[in-house]
Design a protein around this motif. Structure first.
Motif, mmCIF file in Angstrom:
data_model
loop_
_atom_site.group_PDB
_atom_site.id
_atom_site.type_symbol
_atom_site.label_atom_id
_atom_site.label_comp_id
_atom_site.label_asym_id
_atom_site.label_seq_id
_atom_site.Cartn_x
_atom_site.Cartn_y
_atom_site.Cartn_z
ATOM 1 N N GLN A 42 0.975 -1.220 -0.261
ATOM 2 C CA GLN A 42 -0.233 -0.180 -0.092
ATOM 3 C C GLN A 42 1.118 1.561 -0.277
ATOM 4 O O GLN A 42 0.047 2.264 -0.434
ATOM 5 C CB GLN A 42 -0.835 -0.584 0.948
ATOM 6 C CG GLN A 42 -2.101 -0.848 1.100
ATOM 7 C CD GLN A 42 -2.729 -0.584 0.565
ATOM 8 O OE1 GLN A 42 -3.465 -0.198 -0.279
ATOM 9 N NE2 GLN A 42 -3.141 -1.979 -0.354
ATOM 10 N N ASN A 43 2.514 1.225 -0.067
ATOM 11 C CA ASN A 43 3.147 2.260 0.003
ATOM 12 C C ASN A 43 3.665 2.815 -1.144
ATOM 13 O O ASN A 43 4.312 1.882 -2.039
ATOM 14 C CB ASN A 43 5.028 2.115 0.868
ATOM 15 C CG ASN A 43 4.979 3.049 0.881
ATOM 16 O OD1 ASN A 43 5.356 3.981 0.500
ATOM 17 N ND2 ASN A 43 5.835 2.735 2.406
ATOM 18 N N LEU A 44 3.039 3.756 -1.305
ATOM 19 C CA LEU A 44 3.715 4.405 -2.845
ATOM 20 C C LEU A 44 4.986 4.846 -3.471
ATOM 21 O O LEU A 44 5.377 5.070 -3.907
ATOM 22 C CB LEU A 44 2.111 5.494 -3.497
ATOM 23 C CG LEU A 44 1.701 4.915 -3.568
ATOM 24 C CD1 LEU A 44 0.189 5.821 -4.120
ATOM 25 C CD2 LEU A 44 0.756 3.306 -5.074
ATOM 26 N N VAL A 49 -4.388 2.036 -9.792
ATOM 27 C CA VAL A 49 -5.199 1.624 -8.788
ATOM 28 C C VAL A 49 -5.176 0.565 -8.020
ATOM 29 O O VAL A 49 -3.889 0.236 -8.005
ATOM 30 C CB VAL A 49 -6.864 0.537 -9.681
ATOM 31 C CG1 VAL A 49 -7.617 -0.674 -8.996
ATOM 32 C CG2 VAL A 49 -7.500 1.128 -10.717
ATOM 33 N N ASN A 50 -5.769 0.307 -6.732
ATOM 34 C CA ASN A 50 -5.772 -0.297 -5.588
ATOM 35 C C ASN A 50 -6.313 -1.567 -4.982
ATOM 36 O O ASN A 50 -7.478 -1.514 -5.414
ATOM 37 C CB ASN A 50 -6.124 0.900 -4.612
ATOM 38 C CG ASN A 50 -5.503 0.187 -2.836
ATOM 39 O OD1 ASN A 50 -4.682 -0.840 -2.810
ATOM 40 N ND2 ASN A 50 -5.431 1.340 -2.315
ATOM 41 N N TYR A 51 -5.604 -2.518 -5.733
ATOM 42 C CA TYR A 51 -6.195 -4.326 -5.825
ATOM 43 C C TYR A 51 -6.202 -4.590 -3.874
ATOM 44 O O TYR A 51 -6.673 -5.695 -4.212
ATOM 45 C CB TYR A 51 -5.394 -4.332 -6.412
ATOM 46 C CG TYR A 51 -5.367 -4.703 -7.869
ATOM 47 C CD1 TYR A 51 -4.855 -3.313 -8.825
ATOM 48 C CD2 TYR A 51 -6.866 -4.874 -8.902
ATOM 49 C CE1 TYR A 51 -5.408 -2.737 -9.479
ATOM 50 C CE2 TYR A 51 -7.234 -3.974 -10.174
ATOM 51 C CZ TYR A 51 -6.109 -3.255 -10.718
ATOM 52 O OH TYR A 51 -6.669 -2.787 -11.184
ATOM 53 N N GLY A 52 -5.793 -3.823 -3.078
ATOM 54 C CA GLY A 52 -6.924 -4.150 -1.899
ATOM 55 C C GLY A 52 -6.265 -4.694 -0.844
ATOM 56 O O GLY A 52 -5.900 -5.225 0.415
ATOM 57 N N TRP A 53 -4.717 -5.792 -1.520
ATOM 58 C CA TRP A 53 -3.510 -6.320 0.051
ATOM 59 C C TRP A 53 -2.812 -5.470 0.200
ATOM 60 O O TRP A 53 -2.251 -4.793 -0.448
ATOM 61 C CB TRP A 53 -2.808 -7.082 -0.776
ATOM 62 C CG TRP A 53 -1.744 -8.119 0.141
ATOM 63 C CD1 TRP A 53 -0.817 -7.763 0.451
ATOM 64 C CD2 TRP A 53 -2.547 -9.293 0.748
ATOM 65 N NE1 TRP A 53 -0.318 -8.694 1.318
ATOM 66 C CE2 TRP A 53 -0.838 -9.257 1.285
ATOM 67 C CE3 TRP A 53 -3.491 -9.924 1.046
ATOM 68 C CZ2 TRP A 53 -1.239 -10.877 2.404
ATOM 69 C CZ3 TRP A 53 -3.399 -11.147 1.611
ATOM 70 C CH2 TRP A 53 -2.683 -11.334 2.336
ATOM 71 N N TYR A 72 2.314 0.630 -11.849
ATOM 72 C CA TYR A 72 1.415 1.306 -12.916
ATOM 73 C C TYR A 72 0.597 0.433 -11.578
ATOM 74 O O TYR A 72 -0.991 1.439 -11.915
ATOM 75 C CB TYR A 72 1.538 0.416 -14.094
ATOM 76 C CG TYR A 72 0.458 0.429 -14.991
ATOM 77 C CD1 TYR A 72 0.504 1.249 -15.797
ATOM 78 C CD2 TYR A 72 -0.387 -0.380 -15.290
ATOM 79 C CE1 TYR A 72 -0.034 1.114 -16.492
ATOM 80 C CE2 TYR A 72 -1.370 -0.497 -15.286
ATOM 81 C CZ TYR A 72 -1.451 0.648 -16.736
ATOM 82 O OH TYR A 72 -1.961 0.805 -17.987
ATOM 83 N N SER A 73 0.438 -0.221 -10.873
ATOM 84 C CA SER A 73 -0.840 -0.274 -10.091
ATOM 85 C C SER A 73 -0.271 -0.565 -8.735
ATOM 86 O O SER A 73 1.420 -1.092 -8.624
ATOM 87 C CB SER A 73 -1.903 -1.280 -10.448
ATOM 88 O OG SER A 73 -1.139 -2.962 -10.907
ATOM 89 N N TYR A 74 -0.705 -1.480 -7.781
ATOM 90 C CA TYR A 74 -0.658 -1.304 -5.970
ATOM 91 C C TYR A 74 -1.608 -2.132 -5.287
ATOM 92 O O TYR A 74 -2.617 -2.242 -5.867
ATOM 93 C CB TYR A 74 -0.372 0.098 -5.721
ATOM 94 C CG TYR A 74 -0.973 0.971 -5.006
ATOM 95 C CD1 TYR A 74 -1.343 1.989 -6.043
ATOM 96 C CD2 TYR A 74 -1.540 0.804 -4.189
ATOM 97 C CE1 TYR A 74 -2.281 2.698 -5.886
ATOM 98 C CE2 TYR A 74 -1.905 2.066 -3.493
ATOM 99 C CZ TYR A 74 -2.476 3.543 -4.700
ATOM 100 O OH TYR A 74 -4.236 3.714 -3.961
ATOM 101 N N GLY A 75 -1.355 -2.729 -4.148
ATOM 102 C CA GLY A 75 -1.994 -3.453 -3.568
ATOM 103 C C GLY A 75 -1.830 -4.365 -4.025
ATOM 104 O O GLY A 75 -2.912 -5.837 -3.871
ATOM 105 N N HIS A 76 -0.556 -5.721 -4.237
ATOM 106 C CA HIS A 76 -1.065 -6.624 -4.738
ATOM 107 C C HIS A 76 -0.168 -7.518 -3.968
ATOM 108 O O HIS A 76 0.832 -6.623 -3.495
ATOM 109 C CB HIS A 76 -0.399 -6.658 -6.193
ATOM 110 C CG HIS A 76 -0.850 -6.273 -7.073
ATOM 111 N ND1 HIS A 76 -1.673 -6.308 -7.666
ATOM 112 C CD2 HIS A 76 -0.285 -4.611 -7.698
ATOM 113 C CE1 HIS A 76 -2.647 -6.199 -8.802
ATOM 114 N NE2 HIS A 76 -1.451 -5.109 -9.105
ATOM 115 N N ARG A 77 -0.852 -8.408 -3.343
ATOM 116 C CA ARG A 77 0.448 -9.694 -2.959
ATOM 117 C C ARG A 77 1.898 -10.084 -3.185
ATOM 118 O O ARG A 77 2.831 -10.224 -2.847
ATOM 119 C CB ARG A 77 -0.333 -10.774 -2.088
ATOM 120 C CG ARG A 77 0.471 -11.820 -1.141
ATOM 121 C CD ARG A 77 -0.692 -12.809 -0.610
ATOM 122 N NE ARG A 77 0.473 -13.848 0.418
ATOM 123 C CZ ARG A 77 0.741 -14.603 0.426
ATOM 124 N NH1 ARG A 77 1.051 -15.277 -0.790
ATOM 125 N NH2 ARG A 77 1.338 -15.310 0.798
#
Ligand code: CA
Length: 416
Positions: free
Chosen positions: A213-215, A287-291, A248-253
């Motif tokens: 979650q840390n950009l 986009v944030n995918y939540g992990w 490009y996107s974040y919140g991935h495990r």
């Protein structure tokens, strides 16, 4: 009515608990077995059905859409193949966990080592703590016909440890030459570097880490760079002062598969949850995918992720998901003609199902025009192999890299 129903359920549950306690007292039996645990309360996986040797094959299957297939063992002289790619000559290049680049000529069943790749760090068993895959993924430049660049994602030595890196070298027809890194991970990126080139020629790749979650960090992201390592001007954080410009996107495990949808050009990603909550996501910029805030699965020791029930509220949800986990790996869209009833379907590899070694397989998901799941079929489960990568070959057959010590390359062809 609703409350009365709930009260009734509670009452029955209390009666059940009392009966259970009484049985426990009288029989001395425990309700559940204790299982051995490793660090962090993670159960040690049972080995009972692991390590099934792969028979010689070929294997015939009837499949759900009424299309009979034959699975052939193309090569079996490879330890831990991780990923494969096809050259325009129809020759296959294969990278392995041990840090080898190998080649396989069409029609041959023997691979040979190719020189010129980077030095990699190989340690441990897949899935264990401290594991290091020397080579992780391989991709050809979209302009390979003119520039002959081959990209390898790998763990490179750094001091006493390792660091993830991504580089490229030129294919001479016999070896790689001039290999040089184009992206090296900063501290905190723990693993995963699957690669895919977008239709616009930019290079997408995946990372894992505790900071999804840390950009301002590179872990737990899908990153996007130009093939020379520079930042595309239209990256979602290209002008940010605080975020990394390659995100490009974040919140991935931890994404073990990346592929571009042949019609829409969207990048799709297959992502591992822990004990459950494996996902396939359609990746969109910024986009944030939540992990790790949300998950559709449980943690390894048992409780739901983040102390909540299964869910994916607020964050971008997956288009396909699995609970329990199948350790979802390689990702592919089938576009060939050789297996016509599978045209347009999504294929994913699976390393192990429900935390039990020896349960890897291939899955086929039929989706509609809106990218919604209609049907799902488990394939090759009885072979008990870890399917790490899945790629379409030049003839329209489906090829798989089976990642284990007695590893192999399999392919699916129409049954004759
Ligand atoms: Ca997610």
């Amino acid at each position: 009515m609703r409350y009365r129903g709930l009260g009734s359920a509670k009452r029955w549950s209390a009666i059940g608990a009392a009966l259970g306690a009484a049985m426990l007292c009288t029989s001395g039996l425990q309700a559940q077995q204790d299982v051995p645990r490793q660090a962090g309360g993670v159960p040690v996986a049972p080995r009972g059905i692991a390590d099934n040797p792969l028979p010689a094959g070929p294997f015939r299957y009837r499949t759900a859409e009424g299309m009979d297939i034959r699975v052939e063992v193309v090569a079996r002289d490879i330890e831990y193949p991780m990923a494969l790619a096809f050259l325009p000559s129809r020759e296959m290049l294969i990278v392995t966990r041990k840090g080898e680049l190998r080649r396989l000529a069409p029609g041959s069943n023997r691979t040979s080592v190719v020189e010129g790749g980077p030095v990699g760090v190989f340690a441990g068993e897949s899935g264990d703590a401290g594991t290091s895959h020397a080579y992780i993924d391989i991709a050809l430049d979209p302009q390979f016909a003119t520039n002959r660049y081959v990209y390898i994602a790998y763990n490179k030595p750094e001091g006493d440890g390792r660091v993830l890196a991504l580089g490229r070298g030129r294919w001479t027809g016999a070896r790689l030459e001039g290999f040089a890194d184009i992206w090296v991970a900063p501290t905190g990126v723990s693993g995963v570097m699957r690669m895919a080139f977008g239709h616009d020629g930019t290079l997408f790749f995946t990372t894992s880490g505790a900071d999804a979650q840390n950009l301002s960090t590179a872990g737990g992201k899908v990153l996007r760079i130009n093939p020379d390592g520079s930042i595309p001007a239209d990256n979602p954080f290209a002008n940010s002062r605080t975020a990394r410009r390659d995100i490009y996107s974040y919140g991935h495990r931890g994404a073990l598969g990346l592929a571009v949808h042949p019609r829409t050009g969207a990048v799709w990603e297959s992502e591992n949850g822990p004990n459950g909550g494996d996902e396939v996501n359609v990746i969109r910029p910024g986009v944030n995918y939540g992990w790790p805030f949300v998950s559709l699965g449980r943690t390894y020791p048992g409780p739901w992720q983040a102390g909540r029930g299964p869910g994916h509220e607020v964050f971008e949800p997956p288009v396909i998901y699995w609970t329990p986990a199948i350790a979802v790996s390689g990702l592919m869209f089938y576009t060939g003609d050789a297996l016509p009833k599978w045209k347009g379907d999504v294929f994913v590899g699976a390393l192990r199902t429900g935390e039990i070694p020896g349960t890897g397989h291939l899955e086929r998901i039929l989706i509609n025009e809106n990218m919604e799941e209609l049907r799902r079929e488990v394939l090759l489960y009885d072979l008990h192999q870890r399917v790490r990568d899945v790629k379409q070959g030049p003839e329209g057959y489906i090829y798989m890299a089976v990642e284990q010590k007695d590893g192999s390359i399999l392919r699916i062809v129409p049954a004759d």
